[in-house]
Design a protein around this motif. Structure first.
Motif, short mmCIF file in Angstrom:
data_model
loop_
_atom_site.label_atom_id
_atom_site.label_comp_id
_atom_site.label_asym_id
_atom_site.label_seq_id
_atom_site.Cartn_x
_atom_site.Cartn_y
_atom_site.Cartn_z
N THR B 23 37.57 18.88 -23.07
CA THR B 23 36.42 19.40 -23.81
C THR B 23 35.19 19.49 -22.92
OG1 THR B 23 35.32 19.27 -25.96
CG2 THR B 23 35.57 17.21 -24.78
N ALA B 27 33.32 22.98 -21.96
CA ALA B 27 31.89 23.12 -22.28
C ALA B 27 31.17 23.86 -21.16
CB ALA B 27 31.27 21.73 -22.48
N LEU B 31 32.05 30.73 -22.54
CA LEU B 31 32.87 31.33 -23.58
C LEU B 31 32.02 31.99 -24.66
CD1 LEU B 31 35.45 28.42 -24.02
CD2 LEU B 31 35.62 30.39 -22.52
N ASN B 35 32.30 28.60 -27.50
CA ASN B 35 32.12 27.25 -27.00
C ASN B 35 32.11 26.21 -28.13
OD1 ASN B 35 30.48 28.52 -24.27
ND2 ASN B 35 31.83 26.76 -24.03
N LEU B 36 31.37 26.53 -29.20
CA LEU B 36 31.26 25.57 -30.31
C LEU B 36 32.59 25.39 -31.03
CD1 LEU B 36 29.55 23.72 -32.10
CD2 LEU B 36 28.97 25.73 -33.47
N ALA B 39 34.90 23.24 -28.92
CA ALA B 39 34.48 21.84 -28.89
C ALA B 39 34.85 21.14 -30.21
CB ALA B 39 32.97 21.73 -28.64
N LEU B 40 34.62 21.83 -31.33
CA LEU B 40 34.92 21.21 -32.63
C LEU B 40 36.43 21.09 -32.85
CD1 LEU B 40 32.23 22.74 -35.01
CD2 LEU B 40 32.32 20.46 -34.01
N ALA B 43 37.54 18.13 -30.83
CA ALA B 43 37.07 16.91 -31.50
C ALA B 43 37.95 16.60 -32.70
CB ALA B 43 35.61 17.06 -31.91
#
Lengths: 213, 124
Positions: B23, B27, B31, B35-36, B39-40, B43
């Motif tokens: 991750t 980051a 992208l 990106n978000l 990452a989520l 996670a």
């Protein structure tokens, strides 16, 4: 410890354990919403100030944040291992593992404190001579208010978890837990893992945005 | 070691550390809007590993799983209903069109009550 008999309101120890575990899961659901309110505020203001949030997140210390994530993941692993060993009757090993997990929790808090000091020196604490690029001043200060509220409340949970881990470790040392009786240990473990899960999401929201820009 | 940890715990721990480095790596890739979500997603996978393996949801009763899911279900409601408010506002954050540098005053929710006062005042 004379915990081999269930409390008066339960028919069996297994039933008592089921109730204890349901209780902690219910508590953790309220904790999801407790941190969830903060995360909602984050989402709303990230939507409102996308550029400022990316710029502010770039100012967080990702090396410390990533190290702290590894620290918490490792301590969670040790607690999961400790729960199994204590149930298998290896109380002394479980106590050592829980103690080590608690020390990793302390390391987390030390690193977090060091991070706070660096942010204070960098004028990134809202209300304490906060300084940022004028274009992003408002949004960045919202980001850092979220940052300090969320990580501060999370650190409080870590601190409480450390105390619980050390107390449980002492009881495991004296052979308090077994395959039949282990509810306090299991419940403490679930709490610690949840604190880890909260951090997993905080890490993604706080440290990762704005890195590729 | 006399009492090695179960293999599934070790593998989960290594997977979690791998996903952490993954991750961080993602980051720094440009992208754009992805990106978000990436990452989520990572996670969520990490949280799922902690929940299923470390918190023993794989061995838990349906009732416990329902309790575990309940918090996230209501969190989803919270985020969804709040999003239906903020994502549909004509102007958010308030005042974003009133740039003090360009000096332009376009339609703005604060200006609405001011106009009402202006209309009513001459009649008195």
């Amino acid at each position: 410890m004379s915990e081999s008999k269930p409390a008066v309101q339960y028919a069996t120890l297994a039933q008592q354990h089921e109730a204890a575990e349901l209780g902690i899961w219910g508590f953790l659901a309220t904790e999801v919403l407790f941190f969830g309110g903060l995360i909602l505020a984050y989402c709303v203001y990230r939507y409102g100030y996308p550029a400022a949030f990316a710029e502010a997140a770039r100012h967080t210390k990702i090396v410390i944040g990533a190290a702290n994530t590894a620290v918490l993941l490792t301590s969670s692993f040790l607690v999961a291992w400790a729960v199994l060993t204590a149930r298998a009757g290896q109380g002394r090993l479980a106590a050592r593992l829980l103690g080590f997990a608690g020390m990793l929790g302390l390391l987390f808090l030390v690193l977090k404190g060091y991070e706070y000091v660096r942010e204070y020196r960098d004028h990134l604490v809202p209300g304490m001579d906060f300084q940022f690029a004028p274009d992003h001043l408002g949004g960045a200060s919202l980001f850092f208010i979220f940052y300090f509220a969320a990580t501060g409340l999370h650190a409080l949970h870590v601190a409480i978890g450390i105390v619980i881990l050390f107390l449980i470790a002492r009881r495991a040392q004296h052979g308090a837990y077994s395959a039949r009786y282990h509810a306090p240990l299991t419940v403490a473990g679930l709490y610690w893992h949840f604190v880890d899960v909260v951090w997993i999401f905080l890490f993604a929201l706080i440290y990762l945005p704005g890195r590729s820009g | 070691m006399r009492h090695p940890p179960p293999l599934r715990l070790v593998l989960s721990w290594l997977a979690l550390l791998f996903l952490l480095s993954l991750t961080v790596l993602f980051a720094y890739q440009p992208l754009g809007a992805l990106n978000l979500p990436v990452a989520l997603l990572i996670a969520s996978v990490k949280a799922l590993i902690v929940g299923v393996v470390f918190m023993e949801l794989n061995e838990s009763s349906g009732l416990k799983r329902a309790f575990a899911a309940a918090g996230f279900f209501w969190l989803g409601l919270l985020l969804w209903l709040a999003a239906s408010d903020f994502l549909t506002r004509p102007e958010f954050p308030p005042g974003m069109y009133r740039s003090h540098r360009s000096g332009q005053h376009t339609r703005h929710w604060i200006s609405v009550p001011t106009k009402v006062v202006f209309v009513i005042a001459p009649d008195q």
